[in-house]
Design an enzyme around this catalytic site. Structure first.
Site, mmCIF file in Angstrom:
data_model
loop_
_atom_site.group_PDB
_atom_site.id
_atom_site.type_symbol
_atom_site.label_atom_id
_atom_site.label_comp_id
_atom_site.label_asym_id
_atom_site.label_seq_id
_atom_site.Cartn_x
_atom_site.Cartn_y
_atom_site.Cartn_z
ATOM 1 N N GLN A 4 11.865 -0.291 0.585
ATOM 2 C CA GLN A 4 11.150 -1.178 1.226
ATOM 3 C C GLN A 4 11.868 -2.664 1.870
ATOM 4 O OE1 GLN A 4 8.670 -0.557 2.171
ATOM 5 N NE2 GLN A 4 8.445 0.871 0.755
ATOM 6 N N LYS B 188 20.253 12.176 -7.492
ATOM 7 C CA LYS B 188 18.360 12.135 -7.114
ATOM 8 C C LYS B 188 16.842 12.992 -7.242
ATOM 9 C CE LYS B 188 16.544 11.293 -1.954
ATOM 10 N NZ LYS B 188 17.294 11.068 -0.478
ATOM 11 N N TRP C 59 3.945 0.653 10.140
ATOM 12 C CA TRP C 59 4.842 -0.562 9.304
ATOM 13 C C TRP C 59 4.163 -1.791 9.703
ATOM 14 C CZ3 TRP C 59 6.416 0.095 4.699
ATOM 15 C CH2 TRP C 59 7.536 1.562 4.460
ATOM 16 N N LYS D 198 12.133 18.280 -5.450
ATOM 17 C CA LYS D 198 11.270 19.101 -5.725
ATOM 18 C C LYS D 198 12.705 20.487 -5.620
ATOM 19 C CE LYS D 198 7.112 18.022 -4.438
ATOM 20 N NZ LYS D 198 6.342 18.224 -2.583
ATOM 21 N N TRP E 283 8.681 -2.522 4.347
ATOM 22 C CA TRP E 283 7.450 -3.879 3.989
ATOM 23 C C TRP E 283 7.767 -4.953 3.924
ATOM 24 C CZ3 TRP E 283 4.281 -5.415 -0.827
ATOM 25 C CH2 TRP E 283 3.508 -6.250 -0.181
ATOM 26 N N PRO F 202 1.245 -1.350 -0.028
ATOM 27 C CA PRO F 202 -0.320 0.040 -0.374
ATOM 28 C C PRO F 202 0.760 1.456 -0.261
ATOM 29 C CG PRO F 202 0.031 -0.873 2.369
ATOM 30 C CD PRO F 202 1.063 -1.831 1.476
ATOM 31 N N ASP G 168 -1.963 2.776 2.440
ATOM 32 C CA ASP G 168 -1.437 2.642 3.668
ATOM 33 C C ASP G 168 -1.865 4.571 4.514
ATOM 34 O OD1 ASP G 168 0.426 2.535 6.033
ATOM 35 O OD2 ASP G 168 2.000 2.345 4.889
#
Length: 1048
Positions: free
Chosen positions: A566, A603, A530, A606, A570, A47, A86
RNA sequence: GGGUCAGUAGCUCAGAUGGUUAGAGCGCGUGCCUUAUAAGCACGAGGUGGGAGGUUCAAUUCCUCCCUGACCCA
């Protein structure tokens, strides 16, 4: 769907049409319902949080998920795809705080917990429209209408059930954790927050003397280095590395100091080494404390030396001051040796009344006072200042404290070994991820800090009461029903079903009765979000309260896919929860994708302004192109440097070729009146060699494709499709067969060609469909005339009988020779249109000879040469040479290889003949066998040759009159065709030709008038002057030519 | 500070269980082919395989250390 493939396809527009079709047709739904009763393939959706805009990095994971699911669906499996969100935790709270202008935790209380949590709940789906739009636009088939959300009561109830299981097995306990802590927020910060708040800070660096009070060294001082003097009042022990060498020195000032031998450079005075020993000899030595603030209760021992692996000789003195409340190593050591946890500083960053002289002082500001006091008491050895990068609160710009905080833990270390065993059974892709990054992470597994002192999350379902002796008693609630039945006021808090909200602050009002009848209150914490997502396999189905069978049939997942970040997220939390609850892996296969960086390897952020908007990319190039690029451009587990130019290349080369290949079939099957029918498939044996070849090649590729896909190697799978489509299908098979498709030699020839192409195209579309689902659906339906989507079709098996490796090798040989001939032509300035007399090819063995004869005609036609002649190996004009076969001579001759290499390179033709004949040769004291050498030729006496690998060709470059004339005719036809093309004539338009040229060329054209007419669809040729057309000016072999075409 | 992955042509990537000519595509230059082609082909320029050691007859491939980037963790 339109039958014909339009000339200009703008993929983004086409995709929007397809999206409409899928909606109208309910294609996604059908792809699941039509497989009822089939084998199931289980997929779990990790999610995402929808409180921020989706980025380009979300597209890659989703492309992977979608393609594997579509692939298995086309293999005949039923693949449920339930979406999920999530929706709780700190990330949500932080966004809401920003929006509400909340700056500290205490302001949340002022704002009101009810209002705050309401704001969180509302913010969770702030960007759900954007997420749904992106998901839909990219063609990610997942059931958004039936999505699970972690904040739902049913979801929370399942999580509670899991927590109770842990609790009942005594795997949940209360302890301390050292967290970066902002004294202004009075809250720990997440690592993400810490990462963005590093600032340079000037800090003291002090060397302090601790007086030894026991053992042989009594009276000497431990020299200890620290950069946080404010933690010294909370000192509980000193640590040394048991393996390091330590010394006792006597300085010129009569000080007796103990420190690591490698750290003697910190001593400023003259000294002599009095004694040497290992760190472990120092263990348990007692010392006098610097400050007298804490009462030592009798249960805990303090102020002695403990061993610590984390102590190094890289800086400091090799002796480390331990304050268990204020450092991770310190805390762990404290646990291990049962040290008391002294806290002279409170959560607000101020010294407490325990440390009276410093009471009320900020921890950093107290440094100077403490140093001054140490100096006064003679405990300070020396003091320096240094600048380092130190984490600050990103909101308040104050230095953070590492601070021991009350926390609930799950004792994952209890079953860590089992997790590692289970990890070994998981199919990680890339494979090294499982043993490497994830495996290493597991090895260092620590207990899971479960609780958060926050607001918007799954409430920790633990209730407690304090008995008369001050001890707390805990109980865990595992379901709503249990809560209701054990509570006195449940119905008051939740007056009716609609008001049931398991979140804070409502849940905090609910009290329960302990087993012995005491009133219990809930603890204040919520849990780490988590744990929510890690519970997704069962919580999404409200198991075990509902869907028992469904869950059992769908655990574990066959497949999941997420990005590398993750690892500790997750991937780990699912494994930790699943291993304990079900003693089984939660997922059998994982594809881990790398992050997307900008084209400079930076990376995307913004602030750098290098963020790529996925919707914009799809508007410009289409989802198909974007998806294909994501999967195929670099290995999936690597970081990907996103480049728009490469995206364009995928479109131009792959997709345009695919479209044009399909259009080719479309156009010419129409012109020649061919209709595909399953009823009259021509036997493979009856088809011409070129058809057999492409079918063999295609089935070889298919075979490889299924192997790769079944192994989740999607990048390689996409690349072999790409290569086949461009190199074999478009640039060889179709290009070579253009004339044949336009003007087949016979009905059989026509049927064979079109059937071959049709079968390949349909199956090729299917192979591409999981990757790029839009265009393939359009092409599939256009070509097959089917009303049913390609995504409802299933793969047919590989036709092994069509694979003929010899044939593939023959064609490879032909292609290689063609390249060589072209190369000779270029070097000798001989245009391909100019026919030539012959190619000579030396052949050293019978196998090559046979292969060559099979493809002779293809070569000749391709390079426009009249004859291909073979020179046998025993011919005089072939010059044979030999070179060493290193794999053979390496092990055999060892150190002499260089010498042997020289000998073999210089073998004369008599020696080569001998070894060819007898298989053996002795030369300069070495014995060779035929395996030691490779015989080749790259020269034919008297000819210009060209070689590549072990093929050599010679081209007869003499042009006689006959060849010259033929060349002129071809040139002429070429000019006519160019004219047609430049003036957009239809392929079937008939024309009259007018031209002006030299006497010489005129006579050649006149001789070949019938041939020219048939090639150019013209009714007449007129070489007479007197017309005032705008002639197209050109030349042939330097002689003037002007042409004009008139449409009839 | 620790871990994982990556580092091969200007750029994006192949490949090699260690074997003597390290390949594609894009871009650049030149020439060519084509009535499916924003395509294709050939030739050319472009590489001390991140750096330094080691093992070996032979290292871009195996080992050690270091450097750079990304990510994760302290």
């Amino acid at each position: 769907m339109l039958k014909n493939i339009p000339e200009n396809i703008f993929l983004p527009d086409l995709e929007k049409e397809i999206l409409k079709f899928w909606k109208k047709d309910n294609t996604f739904e059908k792809s699941i319902t039509s497989k009822e009763g089939n084998r199931t393939f289980t997929f779990y959706e990790g999610p995402p949080t929808a409180n921020n805009k989706p980025g380009i990095h979300h597209v890659i994971s989703r492309a992977v998920k979608d393609l594997i699911c579509r692939y298995y669906s086309m293999k005949g499996y039923q693949v449920y795809r339930k979406a999920g969100w999530d929706t709780q935790g700190l990330p949500v709270e932080v966004e809401v705080e920003k929006k509400l202008g909340i700056k500290s935790k205490s302001e949340i209380a002022d704002y009101g917990e009810i209002a705050f949590n309401k704001a969180c709940k509302e913010s969770v789906f702030t960007y759900i429209k954007e997420w749904e739009a992106m998901t839909d636009r990219m063609g990610y088939w997942i059931n958004l209408d039936d999505a699970y959300a972690t904040y739902h009561n049913t979801y929370i109830e399942s999580v509670w059930w899991a927590l109770k299981n842990f609790f009942d097995k005594d795997l949940i306990y209360k302890g301390f954790k050292i967290l970066p802590f902002c004294p202004v927020c009075e809250s720990p910060l997440s690592t993400h927050e810490v990462a963005q708040g590093y600032q340079d800070l000037k800090d003291p660096s002090v060397y302090v003397k601790f007086n030894i009070t026991s053992g042989d060294l009594k009276g000497s001082d431990f020299l200890v280095w620290t950069t946080t003097p404010w933690t010294l009042p909370s000192n509980a022990a000193l640590a040394v590395n048991p393996e390091l060498d330590y010394v006792k020195i006597k300085t010129s000032k009569e000080e007796n100091l103990i420190l690591a031998k490698d750290r003697l450079e910190v001593i400023k005075d003259e000294y002599e080494i009095v004694k040497e020993f290992k760190g472990k000899d120092l263990e348990s030595t007692e010392y006098g404390r610097l400050f007298d603030f804490f009462n030592l209760n009798d249960e805990k021992k303090a102020f002695y030396v403990i061993p610590g692996d984390f102590v190094t000789s890289e800086d400091g003195t090799g002796i480390v001051h331990i304050a268990p409340a204020f450092g991770e190593d310190d805390y762990q050591a404290g646990l291990k040796y049962d040290l008391p946890v002294f806290k002279a500083v409170g959560k607000d960053g101020l010294f407490t009344s325990v440390a009276l002289p410093y009471k009320g002082k900020n921890f950093k500001e107290a440094d100077q006072d403490i140093i001054a006091d140490l100096k006064a008491s003679g405990r300070l050895y020396k003091k320096e200042m240094f600048v380092h990068s130190y984490p600050h609160c990103w909101r308040h710009h104050v230095p953070l404290m590492y601070y021991a905080t009350d926390s609930w833990f799950i004792r994952t270390t209890d079953y860590k070994d089992r997790m590692m065993e289970i990890n070994d059974t998981i199919g990680w892709h890339p494979e090294t991820f499982g043993t490497g990054r994830f495996g290493k992470w597991l090895e260092e597994n620590k207990d899971w800090a479960l609780s958060r002192n926050r607001f918007w999350g799954t409430p920790l379902p633990i209730w407690y009461y304090t008995d008369d002796d001050g001890n707390d008693h805990y109980d865990c609630i595992g379901s709503i029903e249990e809560l209701r039945s054990r509570s006195d006021n449940f119905d008051q808090v939740y007056a009716n079903e609609n008001e049931l909200d398991l979140h804070k602050p409502y849940i905090d009002k609910v009290t329960v009765r302990s087993k012995d009848g005491k009133e219990m209150k809930r603890v204040a914490e919520v849990i780490d979000c988590w744990f929510d997502s890690g519970s997704m396999p069962f919580a999404q189905l409200h198991y075990p309260f509902e869907n028992k069978e469904l869950f059992e049939n769908n655990y574990p997942a066959d497949f999941i896919a997420e990005a590398v970040d993750q690892t500790r997220g997750w991937f780990y939390t699912m494994l930790a929860v699943g291993t304990f609850l079900f003693d089984k892996t939660p997922y059998k296969n994982v594809i881990v994708n790398g992050h997307i960086l900008d084209k400079n390897g930076k990376k995307m952020s913004k602030s750098l302004g290098n963020v790529v908007d996925p919707m914009e990319m799809m508007e410009r190039y289409g989802a198909d192109v974007l998806r294909w690029y994501m999967i195929s451009s670099s290995p999936i587990g690597n970081s990907k440097l996103f480049s728009e130019e490469d995206l364009m290349e995928v479109q131009n080369k792959f997709f345009d070729t695919l479209i044009n290949t399909s259009r080719f079939y479309d156009i010419y099957s129409g012109l020649t009146g061919f209709e595909f029918s399953r009823d009259s498939i021509m036997d493979l044996e009856a088809r011409p060699v070129i058809d057999k070849w492409i079918l063999s090649k295609f089935n070889s590729v298919r075979k490889k494709y299924f192997e790769l896909m079944d192994d989740y190697d999607i990048t390689k799978a996409s690349r072999i499709i790409y290569d086949f489509t461009l190199d074999e299908l478009s640039n060889w098979y179709i290009r070579r067969n253009r004339k044949r498709f336009r003007n087949p030699a016979s009905e059989e020839d026509k049927v064979s060609g079109y059937q071959t192409l049709f079968e390949i195209l349909i199956e090729l579309y299917q192979m591409i469909a999981p990757f790029s689902p839009f265009l393939t659906d359009r092409l599939y339906m256009s070509l097959s005339g089917s009303e049913s989507s390609i995504h409802l079709s299933e793969f047919t098996g590989v036709d092994e009988s069509a694979i003929n490796i010899d044939l593939e090798e023959e064609m490879k040989l032909a292609q290689d020779i063609v390249y060589l001939v072209r190369s000779v032509r270029v070097k000798n300035n001989l245009k391909v249109r100019q026919p030539l007399r012959q190619i000579l090819i030396p052949v050293l063995n019978e196998d090559v000879r046979k292969k060559l004869m099979n493809v002779k005609d293809i070569i000749l036609e391709e390079v426009n040469v009249k004859e291909l002649n073979i020179i046998e190996g025993d011919s005089d004009i072939i010059v044979k040479k030999s070179k060493p076969n290193f794999k053979s001579i390496g092990p055999k001759f060892g150190k002499d290889v260089k010498q042997v290499q020289k000998i073999i390179n210089e073998l004369n033709s008599a020696q080569i003949s001998e070894i060819e004949r007898t298989g053996k040769l002795s030369a300069e004291g070495f014995d060779f066998t035929i395996d030691d050498i490779e015989i080749y030729t790259n020269n034919i006496e008297g000819w210009i040759v060209e070689s590549y690998d072990d093929i050599t060709i010679a081209l007869d470059t003499k042009i006689d009159n006959e060849l010259l004339e033929e060349g002129i005719v071809r040139e002429f036809i070429n000019r006519i065709q160019n004219f047609r093309r430049n003036n957009n004539f239809e392929i079937s338009d008939k024309v009259k030709i007018y031209y002006k040229t030299s006497e010489n060329i005129y006579s050649v054209i006149n001789k070949n008038i019938d041939y020219i007419k048939s090639e150019t669809l013209s009714e007449s040729l007129s070489g007479e002057n007197g017309h005032d057309f705008e002639f197209l000016k050109s030349d042939i072999n330097g002689e003037n030519l002007e042409v004009f075409l008139e449409k009839i």
